[in-house]
Every structure is written in structure tokens, then in C-alpha cells.
Write a protein that holds these residues in place. Sequence first.
Motif, short mmCIF file in Angstrom:
data_model
loop_
_atom_site.label_atom_id
_atom_site.label_comp_id
_atom_site.label_asym_id
_atom_site.label_seq_id
_atom_site.Cartn_x
_atom_site.Cartn_y
_atom_site.Cartn_z
N VAL A 194 9.95 0.14 -9.67
CA VAL A 194 10.41 1.05 -8.68
C VAL A 194 9.67 1.36 -7.52
O VAL A 194 9.61 2.20 -6.53
N ALA A 195 8.55 0.38 -7.61
CA ALA A 195 7.45 0.45 -6.20
C ALA A 195 7.12 -1.02 -6.13
O ALA A 195 6.90 -1.86 -7.20
N LYS A 196 6.90 -1.61 -4.93
CA LYS A 196 6.44 -3.10 -4.73
C LYS A 196 5.00 -3.05 -4.63
O LYS A 196 4.14 -3.94 -4.82
N THR A 197 4.03 -1.80 -4.20
CA THR A 197 2.64 -1.96 -4.19
C THR A 197 2.02 -0.73 -4.63
O THR A 197 2.90 0.41 -4.60
N PRO A 198 0.87 -0.94 -4.98
CA PRO A 198 0.18 0.51 -5.14
C PRO A 198 0.22 1.64 -4.23
O PRO A 198 0.56 2.82 -4.61
N GLU A 199 0.06 1.40 -3.00
CA GLU A 199 0.23 2.47 -2.13
C GLU A 199 1.65 3.26 -1.89
O GLU A 199 1.75 4.14 -1.49
N THR A 200 2.51 2.39 -2.25
CA THR A 200 3.91 3.11 -2.20
C THR A 200 4.49 3.54 -3.57
O THR A 200 5.51 3.97 -3.79
N SER A 201 3.43 3.68 -4.71
CA SER A 201 4.02 4.24 -5.95
C SER A 201 3.86 5.58 -5.83
O SER A 201 2.64 6.21 -6.13
N ASN A 202 4.72 6.17 -5.61
CA ASN A 202 4.78 7.54 -5.36
C ASN A 202 4.41 8.49 -6.42
O ASN A 202 4.71 7.93 -7.86
N HIS A 203 3.71 9.72 -6.42
CA HIS A 203 3.39 10.42 -7.57
C HIS A 203 2.45 9.75 -8.63
O HIS A 203 2.72 10.02 -9.93
N THR A 204 1.64 8.82 -8.10
CA THR A 204 0.61 8.34 -8.90
C THR A 204 -0.60 8.58 -8.46
O THR A 204 -0.93 8.73 -7.16
N SER A 205 -1.84 8.28 -9.22
CA SER A 205 -3.18 8.75 -9.07
C SER A 205 -3.68 7.70 -7.93
O SER A 205 -4.34 7.79 -7.05
N ILE A 206 -3.20 6.57 -8.02
CA ILE A 206 -3.68 5.23 -7.06
C ILE A 206 -3.14 5.65 -5.57
O ILE A 206 -4.07 5.46 -4.72
N GLN A 207 -1.89 6.11 -5.69
CA GLN A 207 -1.36 6.40 -4.11
C GLN A 207 -2.32 7.53 -3.62
O GLN A 207 -2.63 7.52 -2.33
N TYR A 208 -2.43 8.73 -4.53
CA TYR A 208 -3.39 9.75 -4.09
C TYR A 208 -4.89 9.33 -3.65
O TYR A 208 -5.35 9.71 -2.48
N ARG A 209 -5.42 8.31 -4.27
CA ARG A 209 -6.79 7.89 -4.10
C ARG A 209 -6.72 7.10 -2.80
O ARG A 209 -7.54 7.03 -2.02
N ILE A 210 -5.82 6.14 -2.57
CA ILE A 210 -5.57 5.39 -1.36
C ILE A 210 -5.45 6.29 -0.09
O ILE A 210 -6.01 5.90 0.81
N ARG A 211 -4.57 7.32 -0.24
CA ARG A 211 -4.16 8.13 0.96
C ARG A 211 -5.67 8.87 1.32
O ARG A 211 -5.93 8.93 2.55
N ALA A 212 -6.52 9.24 0.39
CA ALA A 212 -7.68 10.05 0.78
C ALA A 212 -8.79 8.93 1.15
O ALA A 212 -9.38 9.27 2.21
N ALA A 213 -8.67 7.74 0.61
CA ALA A 213 -9.69 6.53 1.04
C ALA A 213 -9.48 6.21 2.92
O ALA A 213 -10.44 5.83 3.72
N LEU A 245 -9.95 -0.29 -6.53
CA LEU A 245 -8.72 -0.64 -5.82
C LEU A 245 -8.23 -2.10 -5.81
O LEU A 245 -7.14 -2.58 -5.56
N GLN A 246 -9.22 -3.04 -5.61
CA GLN A 246 -9.34 -4.32 -5.35
C GLN A 246 -8.46 -4.90 -6.69
O GLN A 246 -7.77 -5.67 -6.85
N LEU A 247 -9.32 -4.25 -7.96
CA LEU A 247 -8.63 -4.63 -9.19
C LEU A 247 -7.19 -4.50 -9.35
O LEU A 247 -6.18 -5.16 -9.99
#
Length: 325
Positions: A194-213, A245-247
Motif C-alpha cells: 500500500v506504499a512504495k517507500t518509507p516516506e510515503t507510508s502514511n500514518h507510520t512512525s517512520i514517515q513522522y520521523r522522516i518529515r521531522a528530520a 533510516l538507512q536500515l
Amino acid sequence: MPKARKSQISLSDTPYYHCVSRCVRRAFLCGTEHGKSFEHRRKWVEDRIHVLSDVFAIEVCAYAVMSNHTHIVLHVNKEKAIALSTEEVIERWHSLYRGTLLTQQYASPMTRKGLSEAQIDTVENTAGVWRARLYDISWFMRALNEYIARAANKEDECTGHFWEGRFKSQALLDESALAACMAYVDLNPIRANVAKTPETSNHTSIQYRIRAARVGKTPKRLMPFAGNSQRDRPHGLPFTLSDYLQLVDTTSRCILPTKHGKVESNMPHILVRLGIDDEKWLTLTTQFENCFKHAAGKVVHLEQYAHNQHQQRVHGRKSAMRLLG
């Protein structure tokens, strides 16, 4: 017979836990069913998680809001709860629940003066009960799931159970299990395609972290990364943000359903430190719930956990030996 929730939460073994809640009768938490969209409910869940992270002495390490279930990795900070004053405990609890007449009076400087010594003792005893609840995972999940269930049932104009009776809990006994579980949770949308990349994974902590970073900030409502050093390390997750993030990014390339084969690049150094090779890492981050039951970690930690929990056998030993060494 399922184990009592209290017996699965052992803070003497670990403060980290992976919790999963699933909807009953294949009801949809989010997504689309029979032409009706429930997508807006994902934000309900994410916003509630953020609210609870401010109230409870329980920090959120990772989360993913899926179509009919939620994943959340939690860190219990008992010391923080114990250090709270009576006033702070009451203020936090009142932000979620009404409290009692006495605690309402105690919370107001004007009416607190009129309380007797016996009434103040009662308030402090009540605050002691609430303080314990503020580092109780069952109460955290209750405050999350009950809120969402009521909102969903009101919207659907129905009553009855919305979630399964119990949430699933896994103890994460060491850094290897913690890193694997966090990546497993953050990569849920990619595994589900339902998502192609971590940054486009809506409503996940990884997207939240990436946006803040991207704007040079640390997410206020997620447990921060503290780095790799065991000595004098500040409070936080035992990895660096860049490593994690790299992992996650490298792993997402390997498990993406539309990709064939493997990425011809070395996995990040964090796996070397954790003692996990590439193949085992991919198994952990795609099959974590299937590999371990009530607890996850290296064999020595599983054995200690089983001993502390008075278990006759060590669950997950074979998976631990095969995947974590």
C-alpha cells in the motif's frame, strides 16, 4: 489457554513491548469496504497515539496504522511515572478521564484549601493508583482502543465489540529484537503493497520521523534515538537516527513486492553490531510475528525471561538460534 496480560509484561526483563490490536469480524478500522471509505480513521488512531504519548509515562518507539489492525512498539518509563508529583499525576489523568470529585477539588487551588487532611490522604492514595496506571501498557492500550471503538461505533451507528478482546503483546528482550521489530512495524505498509517507500507510508512512525528530520527536528511524540554508546548515553533508543533510516530504506528495497532479487549493496553497519546477517534480517523484518510469540530476543535473553516468568519451556528458542544467534 492465553496467558494473563500482567504475566506477559515484565519490566524486570525489558521495558520494550510490541503490541498488536485487530478488528473483530474482519471489520475495517480504515481502508475501503463495500464502496465505503474509512481512511479518515487512520488519523484518529495516529492522533490518539500522539495524545497518549504525552499523558502516559510510556514512550512510543514505532507504530503503523493498517486497514484492520494497528502495530505499536512501546517503551515503559516507570522511573518517570514514579517521579511525578501528585499534582502532575492528577493533571495527566484528568486530561483523559473525569476523575473523582475530590481529585477535581484538589486540582483547583481555590477548592484545595477547603479539603481536610483525611480527604487529601484519599486524593494521594487515588493518585498512587493512577500513577501505576500511567506506566501500565494495558491501560495505555485501553485508552487507545476504547476511544477508537466508541468513535467508530458512533460513526457506524452500531454497538458491540470493535476490537478483539485482547491485544497481542511481545516482549522485546534486547537491541536485536527491538531493531527488527521496529523495522517490521515501520515496513508494514510496504509489505502490504500500500506504499512504495518509507516516506510515503502514511500514518507510520517512520514517515513522522522522516518529515521531522527533513526540517532538522526530532518528533516530539516519539522516543528519540540516543546513539550506540552504552556509556553515558542519554535516554533514548540504542541506535542513531541515520543508521535506522538507512536500515529501513535498504530493507524496503529488498522486500518491495514489485522488485525482484536483492539490492546489490551492503546492509548498514548497525546489522554488524547486532550480529545479524542480511538474509536473517529480511526474515525478521517480514515475518517477525511468526518467528516469536510472547517474547523476542537472543536465546540467553529468552531463557532468562522464561525463568523469570516460571515457564516450563523456552518459546522461540529455535527462531532465536536461527535468526539472532
